[in-house]
Design a protein around this motif. Structure first.
Motif, PDB file in Angstrom:
ATOM      1  N   ILE A  60       0.903  -1.427   0.039  1.00 21.56           N
ATOM      2  CA  ILE A  60      -0.144  -0.031  -0.296  1.00 21.56           C
ATOM      3  C   ILE A  60       0.830   1.357  -0.142  1.00 21.56           C
ATOM      4  CG2 ILE A  60      -1.726   1.115   1.262  1.00 21.56           C
ATOM      5  CD1 ILE A  60      -2.992  -1.494   2.492  1.00 21.56           C
ATOM      6  N   ALA A  61       0.785   2.097  -0.954  1.00 23.28           N
ATOM      7  CA  ALA A  61       1.285   3.119  -1.105  1.00 23.28           C
ATOM      8  C   ALA A  61       1.131   4.081   0.013  1.00 23.28           C
ATOM      9  CB  ALA A  61       1.070   4.435  -1.825  1.00 23.28           C
ATOM     10  N   ASN A  62       1.834   4.895   0.460  1.00 17.25           N
ATOM     11  CA  ASN A  62       2.623   5.976   1.683  1.00 17.25           C
ATOM     12  C   ASN A  62       0.886   6.877   1.718  1.00 17.25           C
ATOM     13  OD1 ASN A  62       2.969   7.311   4.154  1.00 17.25           O
ATOM     14  ND2 ASN A  62       4.875   7.805   2.989  1.00 17.25           N
ATOM     15  N   PRO A  63       0.333   6.633   2.598  1.00 16.34           N
ATOM     16  CA  PRO A  63      -0.714   7.944   2.760  1.00 16.34           C
ATOM     17  C   PRO A  63      -0.990   9.388   3.096  1.00 16.34           C
ATOM     18  CG  PRO A  63      -1.666   6.600   4.213  1.00 16.34           C
ATOM     19  CD  PRO A  63      -0.306   5.872   3.610  1.00 16.34           C
ATOM     20  N   GLY A  64       0.527   9.252   3.699  1.00 14.12           N
ATOM     21  CA  GLY A  64       0.841  10.225   4.946  1.00 14.12           C
ATOM     22  C   GLY A  64       1.159  11.650   4.220  1.00 14.12           C
ATOM     23  N   PRO A  65       1.911  11.450   2.557  1.00  4.19           N
ATOM     24  CA  PRO A  65       2.214  12.734   2.509  1.00  4.19           C
ATOM     25  C   PRO A  65       0.114  13.544   1.716  1.00  4.19           C
ATOM     26  CG  PRO A  65       2.909  11.520   1.084  1.00  4.19           C
ATOM     27  CD  PRO A  65       2.786  10.940   2.451  1.00  4.19           C
ATOM     28  N   ALA A  66      -0.747  12.355   1.267  1.00  4.21           N
ATOM     29  CA  ALA A  66      -2.138  13.499   1.247  1.00  4.21           C
ATOM     30  C   ALA A  66      -3.040  13.740   2.525  1.00  4.21           C
ATOM     31  CB  ALA A  66      -3.241  12.261   0.536  1.00  4.21           C
ATOM     32  N   GLY A  67      -2.473  12.949   3.538  1.00  2.36           N
ATOM     33  CA  GLY A  67      -2.878  13.648   4.941  1.00  2.36           C
ATOM     34  C   GLY A  67      -2.659  14.242   5.644  1.00  2.36           C
ATOM     35  N   ALA A  68      -0.939  14.954   5.375  1.00  2.75           N
ATOM     36  CA  ALA A  68      -1.038  16.059   5.751  1.00  2.75           C
ATOM     37  C   ALA A  68      -1.129  17.251   5.356  1.00  2.75           C
ATOM     38  CB  ALA A  68       0.630  15.634   6.013  1.00  2.75           C
ATOM     39  N   MET A  69      -1.115  16.989   3.775  1.00  6.46           N
ATOM     40  CA  MET A  69      -1.035  18.151   2.697  1.00  6.46           C
ATOM     41  C   MET A  69      -2.708  17.968   2.552  1.00  6.46           C
ATOM     42  SD  MET A  69       1.542  17.407  -0.536  1.00  6.46           S
ATOM     43  CE  MET A  69       1.717  18.878  -0.828  1.00  6.46           C
ATOM     44  N   SER A  70      -3.020  17.733   3.171  1.00  4.09           N
ATOM     45  CA  SER A  70      -4.846  17.863   3.544  1.00  4.09           C
ATOM     46  C   SER A  70      -5.279  18.534   4.618  1.00  4.09           C
ATOM     47  CB  SER A  70      -5.810  16.827   3.415  1.00  4.09           C
ATOM     48  OG  SER A  70      -5.923  15.762   2.322  1.00  4.09           O
ATOM     49  N   PHE A  71      -4.141  18.659   5.648  1.00  5.76           N
ATOM     50  CA  PHE A  71      -4.540  19.116   6.683  1.00  5.76           C
ATOM     51  C   PHE A  71      -3.831  20.556   6.664  1.00  5.76           C
ATOM     52  CE2 PHE A  71      -3.190  20.531  10.716  1.00  5.76           C
ATOM     53  CZ  PHE A  71      -3.637  20.600  11.869  1.00  5.76           C
ATOM     54  N   ALA A  72      -3.017  20.635   6.048  1.00  2.00           N
ATOM     55  CA  ALA A  72      -2.525  21.985   5.250  1.00  2.00           C
ATOM     56  C   ALA A  72      -3.278  23.175   4.470  1.00  2.00           C
ATOM     57  CB  ALA A  72      -0.629  21.688   5.402  1.00  2.00           C
ATOM     58  N   ALA A  73      -3.094  21.851   3.536  1.00  2.08           N
ATOM     59  CA  ALA A  73      -4.153  23.063   3.257  1.00  2.08           C
ATOM     60  C   ALA A  73      -5.294  24.116   4.040  1.00  2.08           C
ATOM     61  CB  ALA A  73      -4.709  22.475   1.385  1.00  2.08           C
ATOM     62  N   THR A  74      -6.433  22.827   4.265  1.00  2.00           N
ATOM     63  CA  THR A  74      -7.235  23.716   4.941  1.00  2.00           C
ATOM     64  C   THR A  74      -7.410  24.458   5.829  1.00  2.00           C
ATOM     65  OG1 THR A  74      -8.621  21.209   4.417  1.00  2.00           O
ATOM     66  CG2 THR A  74      -9.590  23.062   5.807  1.00  2.00           C
ATOM     67  N   ALA A  75      -6.601  24.108   6.754  1.00  2.00           N
ATOM     68  CA  ALA A  75      -5.502  24.979   8.007  1.00  2.00           C
ATOM     69  C   ALA A  75      -5.154  26.912   6.829  1.00  2.00           C
ATOM     70  CB  ALA A  75      -4.786  24.353   8.886  1.00  2.00           C
ATOM     71  N   LEU A  76      -4.137  26.132   6.216  1.00  2.00           N
ATOM     72  CA  LEU A  76      -3.629  27.593   5.792  1.00  2.00           C
ATOM     73  C   LEU A  76      -5.126  28.603   4.819  1.00  2.00           C
ATOM     74  CD1 LEU A  76      -1.363  29.424   4.827  1.00  2.00           C
ATOM     75  CD2 LEU A  76      -1.487  28.216   2.552  1.00  2.00           C
ATOM     76  N   LEU A  77      -6.219  28.197   4.533  1.00  2.00           N
ATOM     77  CA  LEU A  77      -7.296  28.530   3.826  1.00  2.00           C
ATOM     78  C   LEU A  77      -7.618  29.003   5.504  1.00  2.00           C
ATOM     79  CD1 LEU A  77      -8.323  29.811   1.475  1.00  2.00           C
ATOM     80  CD2 LEU A  77     -10.147  28.106   1.778  1.00  2.00           C
ATOM     81  N   LEU A  78      -8.291  28.578   6.176  1.00  2.00           N
ATOM     82  CA  LEU A  78      -8.898  29.409   7.928  1.00  2.00           C
ATOM     83  C   LEU A  78      -8.181  29.898   7.907  1.00  2.00           C
ATOM     84  CD1 LEU A  78     -11.147  28.988   9.726  1.00  2.00           C
ATOM     85  CD2 LEU A  78     -10.279  27.809  10.586  1.00  2.00           C
ATOM     86  N   SER A  79      -6.704  29.815   8.579  1.00  2.00           N
ATOM     87  CA  SER A  79      -6.169  30.825   8.525  1.00  2.00           C
ATOM     88  C   SER A  79      -5.748  32.226   8.041  1.00  2.00           C
ATOM     89  CB  SER A  79      -4.220  30.023   8.937  1.00  2.00           C
ATOM     90  OG  SER A  79      -4.656  29.120   9.994  1.00  2.00           O
ATOM     91  N   LEU A  80      -5.764  32.191   6.623  1.00  2.00           N
ATOM     92  CA  LEU A  80      -5.579  33.315   6.154  1.00  2.00           C
ATOM     93  C   LEU A  80      -7.155  34.277   6.216  1.00  2.00           C
ATOM     94  CD1 LEU A  80      -4.382  32.134   2.806  1.00  2.00           C
ATOM     95  CD2 LEU A  80      -2.992  33.638   4.448  1.00  2.00           C
ATOM     96  N   PHE A  81      -8.248  33.290   6.701  1.00  2.00           N
ATOM     97  CA  PHE A  81      -9.399  33.642   7.135  1.00  2.00           C
ATOM     98  C   PHE A  81      -9.039  34.411   7.880  1.00  2.00           C
ATOM     99  CE2 PHE A  81     -11.791  30.924   3.356  1.00  2.00           C
ATOM    100  CZ  PHE A  81     -11.686  32.210   2.533  1.00  2.00           C
ATOM    101  N   ASN A  82      -8.353  33.504   8.897  1.00  2.00           N
ATOM    102  CA  ASN A  82      -8.810  34.093  10.445  1.00  2.00           C
ATOM    103  C   ASN A  82      -7.536  35.480  10.848  1.00  2.00           C
ATOM    104  OD1 ASN A  82     -10.719  33.034  11.612  1.00  2.00           O
ATOM    105  ND2 ASN A  82      -8.584  30.918  12.164  1.00  2.00           N
ATOM    106  N   VAL A  83      -6.987  35.907   9.488  1.00  2.00           N
ATOM    107  CA  VAL A  83      -6.376  37.457   9.353  1.00  2.00           C
ATOM    108  C   VAL A  83      -6.379  38.616   8.150  1.00  2.00           C
ATOM    109  CG1 VAL A  83      -4.354  35.847  10.390  1.00  2.00           C
ATOM    110  CG2 VAL A  83      -4.723  36.266   8.033  1.00  2.00           C
TER     111      VAL A  83
END
Length: 250
Positions: A60-83
């Protein structure tokens, strides 16, 4: 007609990976075994997925990058709205991203970590995936959650309790990884601080802008660190990466 892998000589394993074997090389299988002839038959071999390239090795391919980047992209967007980047004050656009990217995509990454035996990543991704989906649900009108609170101050305090709960969960994750690697430790520390500040903002005059902006700044830092971890794992999976990004083993 099928054949067990145990009865196949090692020389045929390459053919097994392709989903085909030569009956002549299998003792006691097929009508041609007694006549000395050979024929090619498809077999189902336990643990193999037909159609994979040779580099897959049935793993099974490593799903770690997908999980990390999914979290990162969503957190970045919400944080941009917060500032309030770009003078955007209403973050409702993040709802769809929280449901599908931070939520569904990350939750699926967590589920794929279980068969790989990676307990920490499985727990981290599946729980944070459910965090984003549940957080988005609060702001979906059809859920009726917002409409249930007639007092805006009560709603703010309720969201504060929600964020405090996830602050505690993040603290547990941080406790587990504190000796794993520097990048993950710093990233989770930043996310922990972000959640603490955002929780406080829900109790300080129903979301004091300066406190919320401070949470957004730490959220952006945490998201960028999470992107770094995701890209590092993507590069580590390549045979000839253009560069390797160290995670800082502790």
């Amino acid at each position: 007609m099928t054949a067990d892998r145990e009865s196949i000589s090692p020389s045929t394993y390459t053919d097994v990976e392709r989903g085909w074997i030569n009956v002549k090389e299998c003792s006691g299988h097929g009508p041609s075994a007694s006549t000395g002839g050979s024929s090619t038959i498809p077999i189902i071999s336990r643990g193999h997925t037909f159609g994979r390239t040779a580099t897959g090795n049935g793993k099974i391919a490593n799903p770690g990058p997908a999980g990390a980047m999914s979290f990162a992209a969503t957190a970045l967007l919400l944080s941009l709205f917060n500032v309030q980047a770009g003078s955007v004050e209403h973050p409702e656009v993040v709802v769809s991203m929280a449901v599908f990217t931070g939520g569904l995509s990350q939750f699926m990454a967590g589920m794929w970590e279980y068969p790989r035996g990676n307990v920490f990543n499985a727990t981290l991704f599946s729980l944070y995936g459910s965090f984003w989906m549940s957080y988005a649900t609060i702001f979906i009108p059809a859920s009726g959650i917002l409409a249930a609170y007639k007092d805006p101050l009560e709603l703010s305090h309720a969201v504060g309790l929600y964020l405090i709960t996830w602050t505690i969960v993040t603290a547990f994750f941080l406790f587990v990884v504190v000796r794993r690697n520097l990048a993950l430790t710093v990233m989770l520390s930043t996310i922990f601080i972000t959640l603490v500040i955002l929780s406080i903002s829900q109790y300080s005059l129903a979301g004091m802008p300066i406190v919320q902006k401070a949470g957004g700044v730490f959220g952006i830092i945490g998201a960028l660190l999470c992107f770094y971890i995701g890209v590092s794992e993507l590069l580590a999976a390549e045979h000839r990466p253009i560069v390797r990004l160290p995670l800082g083993a502790l």
